[in-house]
Design a protein around this motif. Structure first.
Motif, mmCIF file in Angstrom:
data_model
loop_
_atom_site.group_PDB
_atom_site.id
_atom_site.type_symbol
_atom_site.label_atom_id
_atom_site.label_comp_id
_atom_site.label_asym_id
_atom_site.label_seq_id
_atom_site.Cartn_x
_atom_site.Cartn_y
_atom_site.Cartn_z
ATOM 1 N N UNK A 1 0.792 -1.218 0.000
ATOM 2 C CA UNK A 1 0.000 0.000 0.000
ATOM 3 C C UNK A 1 0.825 1.268 0.000
ATOM 4 N N UNK A 2 2.017 1.219 0.601
ATOM 5 C CA UNK A 2 2.895 2.389 0.640
ATOM 6 C C UNK A 2 3.943 2.350 -0.454
ATOM 7 N N UNK A 3 4.043 1.241 -1.176
ATOM 8 C CA UNK A 3 5.075 1.105 -2.198
ATOM 9 C C UNK A 3 4.743 1.952 -3.419
ATOM 10 N N UNK A 4 5.725 2.075 -4.313
ATOM 11 C CA UNK A 4 5.572 2.957 -5.464
ATOM 12 C C UNK A 4 4.440 2.527 -6.387
ATOM 13 N N UNK A 5 4.086 1.247 -6.413
ATOM 14 C CA UNK A 5 2.978 0.814 -7.266
ATOM 15 C C UNK A 5 1.671 1.494 -6.872
ATOM 16 N N UNK A 6 1.581 1.923 -5.610
ATOM 17 C CA UNK A 6 0.383 2.602 -5.128
ATOM 18 C C UNK A 6 0.567 4.119 -5.098
ATOM 19 N N UNK A 7 1.749 4.574 -4.703
ATOM 20 C CA UNK A 7 1.955 6.002 -4.490
ATOM 21 C C UNK A 7 2.419 6.751 -5.732
ATOM 22 N N UNK A 8 3.241 6.115 -6.563
ATOM 23 C CA UNK A 8 3.756 6.818 -7.749
ATOM 24 C C UNK A 8 2.645 7.205 -8.729
ATOM 25 N N UNK A 9 1.655 6.330 -9.017
ATOM 26 C CA UNK A 9 0.583 6.759 -9.917
ATOM 27 C C UNK A 9 -0.207 7.955 -9.386
ATOM 28 N N UNK A 10 -0.369 8.049 -8.071
ATOM 29 C CA UNK A 10 -1.073 9.191 -7.495
ATOM 30 C C UNK A 10 -0.276 10.474 -7.735
ATOM 31 N N UNK A 11 1.032 10.431 -7.488
ATOM 32 C CA UNK A 11 1.865 11.607 -7.715
ATOM 33 C C UNK A 11 1.884 11.965 -9.191
ATOM 34 N N UNK A 12 1.921 10.952 -10.053
ATOM 35 C CA UNK A 12 1.896 11.215 -11.503
ATOM 36 C C UNK A 12 0.596 11.889 -11.911
ATOM 37 N N UNK A 13 -0.527 11.500 -11.301
ATOM 38 C CA UNK A 13 -1.795 12.150 -11.595
ATOM 39 C C UNK A 13 -1.810 13.600 -11.116
ATOM 40 N N UNK A 14 -1.045 13.885 -10.066
ATOM 41 C CA UNK A 14 -0.947 15.264 -9.592
ATOM 42 C C UNK A 14 -0.129 16.133 -10.533
ATOM 43 N N UNK A 15 0.637 15.487 -11.427
ATOM 44 C CA UNK A 15 1.368 16.253 -12.420
ATOM 45 C C UNK A 15 2.866 16.196 -12.325
ATOM 46 N N UNK A 16 3.441 15.306 -11.487
ATOM 47 C CA UNK A 16 4.890 15.162 -11.377
ATOM 48 C C UNK A 16 5.310 13.780 -11.845
ATOM 49 N N UNK A 17 6.429 13.711 -12.549
ATOM 50 C CA UNK A 17 6.998 12.418 -12.897
ATOM 51 C C UNK A 17 7.701 11.830 -11.682
#
Length: 450
Positions: free
Chosen positions: A233-249
């Protein structure tokens, strides 16, 4: 530094709700309504229908990553005692949740304001029936696929006196769907930094995973160097897509954890991290002065080390639920980071906070977000460590510190996901997640609009 206790979890503000600001900013960043759909978690309105019905704001879809949003049952019988249940059925199993409510005299049951009875959450929460879903235990890969990549459907049903009063299906769009992902190999780094790479990395091996920002309207976006927390749940598979949706790579670098979830079992070199920063600096799609570093849990120590080791490359820092000091590997008195083959100072135990082992983050130009749960069951003194880190920095606009009362370790799991929460009493942790991601989202979106 503005301090935010865990009691309100960042859900309410005397000013315009942060969720509304996130939606407005995301609409500017994303092409069409994609980011709005993902972050606002709204659904099509059926306010014109007759009879009892669930009503949400119009035009926007739900996602499994879910902030509390307006959700009402309208047209119900005043004084009726209703059981509202949530059900998600997949080929992997069935997840359910439920809460009992009493309909007020107005006939409008507002789930954002009504206090539930016989529920896994004590206070009003319009997303409570979603994040409190419980079902079969999934492995990390299966959980990431179900909650982040697939589209699933949760059905809310209101029942009373043995009959169904209202029912509505909410389609949860996978937040990672459509995000461009590529693997970064050591060969990708050689052009700029070879022969500075340590010898062992000259083999062509995977180094990390790059998630491209969801925004299609801006030629350059902020970037986040993420030291990957391997916990579910805290790994990048869960968190990175959220940050990408916010507009950051996002460039995620894996971190190996010991069984205690506190110590790392691997080593990363300063030259490799320098090479990663160089790689980001060479990319034409990155705002080179807006690179954040992110690390939670066991990865926090590496995030703090990297941010303070390369201050000229780092704009902001996001950390939670770990130690800011380097902890020695379990099998040896060796730090999980090294510079020019020299060993760095490390602590063999995390049980005692050592302030002079905590690097100062006062030199970081942009926002610093720090979070922890006061009831962390993995690192019991997590908030003591975070206070020591916060003490190295003077008050700064954009900073946020979240010391969440009653929250468990998993404060960095995106809100709305039914992962890492107890069967009952998970609301303080969910509030901490909302507060943490509100702060991260605000920092990223401000950098995007910079």
């Amino acid at each position: 530094m503005r301090r935010r206790r865990g009691g309100d979890g960042g859900r309410r503000s005397p000013r315009r709700p942060l969720l509304a600001r996130l939606v407005r900013l995301a609409a500017v960043v994303a092409a069409g309504a994609l980011a709005v759909c993902a972050l606002a978690a709204c659904g099509p309105s059926d306010a014109g229908a007759a009879g009892p019905r669930f009503v949400t704001p119009p035009l926007v879809r739900y996602s499994a990553v879910l902030w509390p949003v307006p959700l009402q049952l309208v047209g119900a019988e005043p004084g009726a005692r209703l059981r509202v249940t949530a059900r998600l059925a997949t080929d992997r199993g069935t997840w359910t949740s439920g809460a009992t409510y009493t309909v007020p005299a107005s006939g409008v049951l507002d789930l954002a304001r009504a206090r539930p009875q016989l529920a896994p959450f004590a206070d009003a929460d319009s997303a409570g029936l979603f994040w409190s879903l419980r079902g079969p235990k999934l492995g990390v890969e299966a959980a990431a696929r179900q909650w982040m990549r697939d589209s699933t459907a949760v059905t809310l049903t209101a029942s009373g006196d043995g009959r169904v009063v209202a029912s509505r299906r909410f389609d949860l769009v996978g937040l990672a769907a459509g995000i461009s992902v590529r693997t970064l190999y050591t060969r990708d780094l050689r052009a700029a930094i070879d022969p500075r790479l340590p010898r062992q990395t000259h083999e062509d091996v995977p180094l990390g995973t790059y998630y491209s920002a969801a925004s299609l309207e801006r030629p350059q976006t902020p970037a986040v160097l993420m030291f990957d927390d391997p916990s579910e749940g805290a790994s990048s598979e869960f968190t990175a897509p959220l940050i990408a949706q916010l507009g950051a790579s996002v460039l995620s670098v894996p971190v190996a954890a010991s069984a205690d979830g506190v110590h790392s079992t691997g080593i990363i070199s300063a030259s490799t991290v320098s090479a990663v920063f160089d790689w980001l600096q060479r990319r034409p799609d990155i705002q080179h002065d807006k690179v954040f570093v992110y690390g939670t849990g066991v990865a926090e120590q590496l995030a703090v080390w990297a941010a303070t080791r390369f201050p000229s490359q780092v704009y902001g820092l996001f950390v939670a639920s770990g130690t800011p000091a380097l902890l020695c590997l379990p099998a040896a008195q060796v730090a999980p980071a090294f510079e020019d083959a020299d060993g760095l100072r490390c602590l063999s135990r995390s049980g005692t906070v050592v302030p002079d082992a905590v690097p100062s983050v006062d030199g970081i130009e942009g926002p610093v977000v720090i979070a922890c749960g006061e009831s962390d069951e993995v690192l019991q003194n997590a908030c003591d460590w975070q206070r020591a880190l916060a003490a190295t920095r003077g008050p700064r606009a954009g900073d946020a510190t979240i010391y969440a009362d009653g929250s468990s370790h998993a404060v960095s799991v995106p809100p709305g996901l039914p992962i890492g929460l107890p069967a009952a009493g998970g609301q303080p942790t969910e509030r901490a997640r909302v507060a943490f991601w509100n702060a991260v989202g605000r920092a990223v979106l401000r950098a995007v609009l910079g």
